[in-house]
Design a protein around this motif. Structure first.
Motif, PDB file in Angstrom:
ATOM      1  N   ALA A 128       0.777  -1.189   0.079  1.00  0.00           N
ATOM      2  CA  ALA A 128      -0.024  -0.044  -0.040  1.00  0.00           C
ATOM      3  C   ALA A 128       0.981   1.297  -0.011  1.00  0.00           C
ATOM      4  CB  ALA A 128      -0.974  -0.123   1.159  1.00  0.00           C
ATOM      5  N   ARG A 129       2.007   1.369   0.615  1.00  0.00           N
ATOM      6  CA  ARG A 129       2.762   2.276   0.740  1.00  0.00           C
ATOM      7  C   ARG A 129       3.405   2.615  -0.341  1.00  0.00           C
ATOM      8  NH1 ARG A 129       0.933   1.536   5.054  1.00  0.00           N
ATOM      9  NH2 ARG A 129       1.493   2.350   6.977  1.00  0.00           N
ATOM     10  N   LYS A 130       3.651   1.634  -1.347  1.00  0.00           N
ATOM     11  CA  LYS A 130       4.571   1.779  -2.488  1.00  0.00           C
ATOM     12  C   LYS A 130       3.511   2.103  -3.562  1.00  0.00           C
ATOM     13  CE  LYS A 130       7.857  -1.800  -2.291  1.00  0.00           C
ATOM     14  NZ  LYS A 130       8.095  -3.140  -2.649  1.00  0.00           N
ATOM     15  N   LEU A 131       2.178   1.833  -3.585  1.00  0.00           N
ATOM     16  CA  LEU A 131       1.218   2.442  -4.239  1.00  0.00           C
ATOM     17  C   LEU A 131       0.850   3.970  -4.123  1.00  0.00           C
ATOM     18  CD1 LEU A 131      -1.194  -0.855  -4.803  1.00  0.00           C
ATOM     19  CD2 LEU A 131       0.483   0.314  -6.725  1.00  0.00           C
ATOM     20  N   THR A 132       0.515   4.209  -2.845  1.00  0.00           N
ATOM     21  CA  THR A 132       0.342   5.404  -2.601  1.00  0.00           C
ATOM     22  C   THR A 132       1.421   6.466  -2.816  1.00  0.00           C
ATOM     23  OG1 THR A 132       0.892   5.116  -0.171  1.00  0.00           O
ATOM     24  CG2 THR A 132      -1.353   4.925  -0.703  1.00  0.00           C
ATOM     25  N   GLU A 133       2.720   6.073  -2.679  1.00  0.00           N
ATOM     26  CA  GLU A 133       3.845   6.800  -3.024  1.00  0.00           C
ATOM     27  C   GLU A 133       3.755   7.097  -4.217  1.00  0.00           C
ATOM     28  OE1 GLU A 133       8.552   6.935  -1.860  1.00  0.00           O
ATOM     29  OE2 GLU A 133       8.041   4.891  -2.859  1.00  0.00           O
TER      30      GLU A 133
ATOM     31  N   LEU B 268      -3.194  11.773 -15.146  1.00  0.00           N
ATOM     32  CA  LEU B 268      -4.354  11.676 -14.499  1.00  0.00           C
ATOM     33  C   LEU B 268      -4.888   9.951 -14.626  1.00  0.00           C
ATOM     34  CD1 LEU B 268      -6.669  14.736 -14.667  1.00  0.00           C
ATOM     35  CD2 LEU B 268      -5.446  13.862 -12.741  1.00  0.00           C
ATOM     36  N   SER B 269      -4.648   9.432 -15.991  1.00  0.00           N
ATOM     37  CA  SER B 269      -5.047   8.245 -15.832  1.00  0.00           C
ATOM     38  C   SER B 269      -4.038   7.052 -15.353  1.00  0.00           C
ATOM     39  CB  SER B 269      -5.043   7.635 -17.657  1.00  0.00           C
ATOM     40  OG  SER B 269      -3.606   8.057 -18.109  1.00  0.00           O
ATOM     41  N   ASN B 270      -2.828   7.544 -15.323  1.00  0.00           N
ATOM     42  CA  ASN B 270      -2.042   6.810 -14.372  1.00  0.00           C
ATOM     43  C   ASN B 270      -1.948   6.771 -13.054  1.00  0.00           C
ATOM     44  OD1 ASN B 270      -0.559   6.352 -16.756  1.00  0.00           O
ATOM     45  ND2 ASN B 270       1.388   7.593 -16.241  1.00  0.00           N
ATOM     46  N   ARG B 271      -2.599   7.821 -12.404  1.00  0.00           N
ATOM     47  CA  ARG B 271      -2.991   7.852 -11.003  1.00  0.00           C
ATOM     48  C   ARG B 271      -4.279   7.157 -10.740  1.00  0.00           C
ATOM     49  NH1 ARG B 271      -3.502  14.306  -9.157  1.00  0.00           N
ATOM     50  NH2 ARG B 271      -1.319  14.772  -8.989  1.00  0.00           N
ATOM     51  N   LYS B 272      -5.181   7.101 -11.950  1.00  0.00           N
ATOM     52  CA  LYS B 272      -6.369   6.382 -11.545  1.00  0.00           C
ATOM     53  C   LYS B 272      -6.136   4.802 -11.563  1.00  0.00           C
ATOM     54  CE  LYS B 272     -11.126   6.119 -13.464  1.00  0.00           C
ATOM     55  NZ  LYS B 272     -12.054   6.542 -14.256  1.00  0.00           N
ATOM     56  N   LYS B 273      -5.021   4.419 -12.441  1.00  0.00           N
ATOM     57  CA  LYS B 273      -4.775   3.010 -12.474  1.00  0.00           C
ATOM     58  C   LYS B 273      -4.203   2.725 -11.186  1.00  0.00           C
ATOM     59  CE  LYS B 273      -3.733   3.023 -17.661  1.00  0.00           C
ATOM     60  NZ  LYS B 273      -2.738   2.816 -18.429  1.00  0.00           N
ATOM     61  N   LEU B 274      -3.425   3.437 -10.623  1.00  0.00           N
ATOM     62  CA  LEU B 274      -2.652   3.201  -9.266  1.00  0.00           C
ATOM     63  C   LEU B 274      -3.951   3.110  -8.214  1.00  0.00           C
ATOM     64  CD1 LEU B 274       0.346   5.529  -9.524  1.00  0.00           C
ATOM     65  CD2 LEU B 274       0.435   3.005  -9.486  1.00  0.00           C
ATOM     66  N   LEU B 275      -4.849   3.968  -8.170  1.00  0.00           N
ATOM     67  CA  LEU B 275      -5.839   3.833  -7.291  1.00  0.00           C
ATOM     68  C   LEU B 275      -6.577   2.492  -7.373  1.00  0.00           C
ATOM     69  CD1 LEU B 275      -6.957   7.559  -7.075  1.00  0.00           C
ATOM     70  CD2 LEU B 275      -5.859   6.185  -5.450  1.00  0.00           C
ATOM     71  N   LYS B 276      -6.825   2.252  -8.547  1.00  0.00           N
ATOM     72  CA  LYS B 276      -7.706   0.868  -8.993  1.00  0.00           C
ATOM     73  C   LYS B 276      -6.970  -0.364  -8.501  1.00  0.00           C
ATOM     74  CE  LYS B 276     -11.311   2.138 -11.311  1.00  0.00           C
ATOM     75  NZ  LYS B 276     -12.570   1.564 -11.363  1.00  0.00           N
TER      76      LYS B 276
ATOM     77  N   PHE C  12      -7.308  -0.104  -4.246  1.00  0.00           N
ATOM     78  CA  PHE C  12      -8.530  -0.196  -3.622  1.00  0.00           C
ATOM     79  C   PHE C  12      -8.970  -1.648  -3.872  1.00  0.00           C
ATOM     80  CE2 PHE C  12      -8.798   4.605  -3.828  1.00  0.00           C
ATOM     81  CZ  PHE C  12      -8.278   4.785  -2.723  1.00  0.00           C
ATOM     82  N   GLY C  13      -9.718  -2.179  -2.697  1.00  0.00           N
ATOM     83  CA  GLY C  13     -10.674  -3.239  -3.287  1.00  0.00           C
ATOM     84  C   GLY C  13     -11.457  -3.329  -4.146  1.00  0.00           C
ATOM     85  N   ARG C  14     -12.290  -2.194  -4.084  1.00  0.00           N
ATOM     86  CA  ARG C  14     -13.219  -1.628  -4.976  1.00  0.00           C
ATOM     87  C   ARG C  14     -13.306  -0.173  -5.477  1.00  0.00           C
ATOM     88  NH1 ARG C  14     -18.046   0.408  -5.394  1.00  0.00           N
ATOM     89  NH2 ARG C  14     -19.768  -0.203  -7.241  1.00  0.00           N
ATOM     90  N   ALA C  15     -13.587   0.258  -6.663  1.00  0.00           N
ATOM     91  CA  ALA C  15     -13.621   1.705  -6.867  1.00  0.00           C
ATOM     92  C   ALA C  15     -14.411   1.933  -8.233  1.00  0.00           C
ATOM     93  CB  ALA C  15     -12.316   2.630  -6.876  1.00  0.00           C
ATOM     94  N   GLY C  16     -15.263   2.885  -7.967  1.00  0.00           N
ATOM     95  CA  GLY C  16     -16.430   2.986  -9.151  1.00  0.00           C
ATOM     96  C   GLY C  16     -15.376   3.790 -10.104  1.00  0.00           C
TER      97      GLY C  16
ATOM     98  N   ASN D 146      -8.758  -3.011   1.486  1.00  0.00           N
ATOM     99  CA  ASN D 146     -10.087  -2.753   2.487  1.00  0.00           C
ATOM    100  C   ASN D 146     -10.685  -1.590   2.091  1.00  0.00           C
ATOM    101  OD1 ASN D 146      -9.366  -5.330   3.848  1.00  0.00           O
ATOM    102  ND2 ASN D 146      -7.987  -4.104   5.256  1.00  0.00           N
ATOM    103  N   ILE D 147     -10.481  -1.024   1.338  1.00  0.00           N
ATOM    104  CA  ILE D 147     -11.505   0.179   0.980  1.00  0.00           C
ATOM    105  C   ILE D 147     -12.578  -0.159  -0.145  1.00  0.00           C
ATOM    106  CG2 ILE D 147     -11.197   2.785   0.380  1.00  0.00           C
ATOM    107  CD1 ILE D 147      -8.664   2.816   1.856  1.00  0.00           C
ATOM    108  N   HIS D 148     -13.657   0.200  -0.074  1.00  0.00           N
ATOM    109  CA  HIS D 148     -14.412   0.091  -1.195  1.00  0.00           C
ATOM    110  C   HIS D 148     -15.337   1.305  -1.490  1.00  0.00           C
ATOM    111  CE1 HIS D 148     -13.364  -4.324  -0.511  1.00  0.00           C
ATOM    112  NE2 HIS D 148     -13.609  -3.991   0.711  1.00  0.00           N
ATOM    113  N   LEU D 149     -15.231   2.095  -2.579  1.00  0.00           N
ATOM    114  CA  LEU D 149     -15.600   3.121  -2.922  1.00  0.00           C
ATOM    115  C   LEU D 149     -16.537   3.058  -4.225  1.00  0.00           C
ATOM    116  CD1 LEU D 149     -12.330   5.216  -3.244  1.00  0.00           C
ATOM    117  CD2 LEU D 149     -13.949   4.778  -1.355  1.00  0.00           C
TER     118      LEU D 149
END
Length: 189
Positions: A27-32, A42-50, A53-57, A73-76
């Protein structure tokens, strides 16, 4: 029972367990990577968040810096926005519904520690899930504490500290947060 299963079940667990450490490092590597990715990508940021997270719209936007413990454990839901410096400590599940907006420096904390000093000093932790309904707006510097459930159409005022659960269609403010107004949806009149 593994420490991870204890953690997810709300039981006391050892956060220094090798499996949990590995998950937190991921998680630290992905958030970093997310926090240092250019606004022009922005598309790279979104890919990292996907990946995090466990689930994201699909309609997902988070301003850096964002921090979490595990991410998985985060579901958005759909149409999610979080402003700068959001922290979600997700040792237990955090479920956030559709059309939710989070102000700057909001903290959502599932993690806690025993009040007794001996187990706390030994590193024992526990966590309780947090659920936030659809159409919620959480103001800057608000804190949501372990085990809280928030209904649909709730506004949490800036700086509020939410220590207990609340149902639908209310405005919360204060420390500890309390209902200061009931919301009547003008679209249903």
């Amino acid at each position: 029972m593994s420490e991870k299963l204890k953690m997810l079940a709300g039981k006391p667990y050892n956060p220094f367990d090798k499996e949990l450490l590995k998950l937190r490092v991921n998680a630290r590597k992905l958030t970093e990577a997310f926090n240092t990715t250019s606004i022009s990508k922005l598309s790279n940021r979104k890919k990292l968040l996907k990946q995090l997270f466990g689930r994201a719209g699909e309609n997902l936007f988070i301003e850096p810096n964002f921090q979490c413990d595990y991410g998985v454990n985060i579901h958005l839901g759909e149409n999610f926005y979080a402003n700068y410096n959001c922290v979600i400590l997700d040792a237990a599940e955090v479920k956030i519904g559709d059309n939710c907006f989070i102000g700057p420096q909001v903290g959502i904390y599932t993690s806690s520690h025993p009040i007794e000093p001996s187990p706390r000093n030994q590193g024992v932790q526990f966590a309780k899930a947090i659920n936030i309904g659809d159409n919620c707006w959480i103001g800057g510097h608000a804190s949501i504490l372990p085990g809280v459930s928030i209904g649909h159409n709730v506004v949490i005022a800036a700086g509020a500290v939410v220590t207990k659960s609340f149902s639908d269609n209310v405005v919360l403010a204060g420390n500890p947060a309390r209902i200061v107004k009931h919301i009547k949806d003008v679209e249903t009149e």
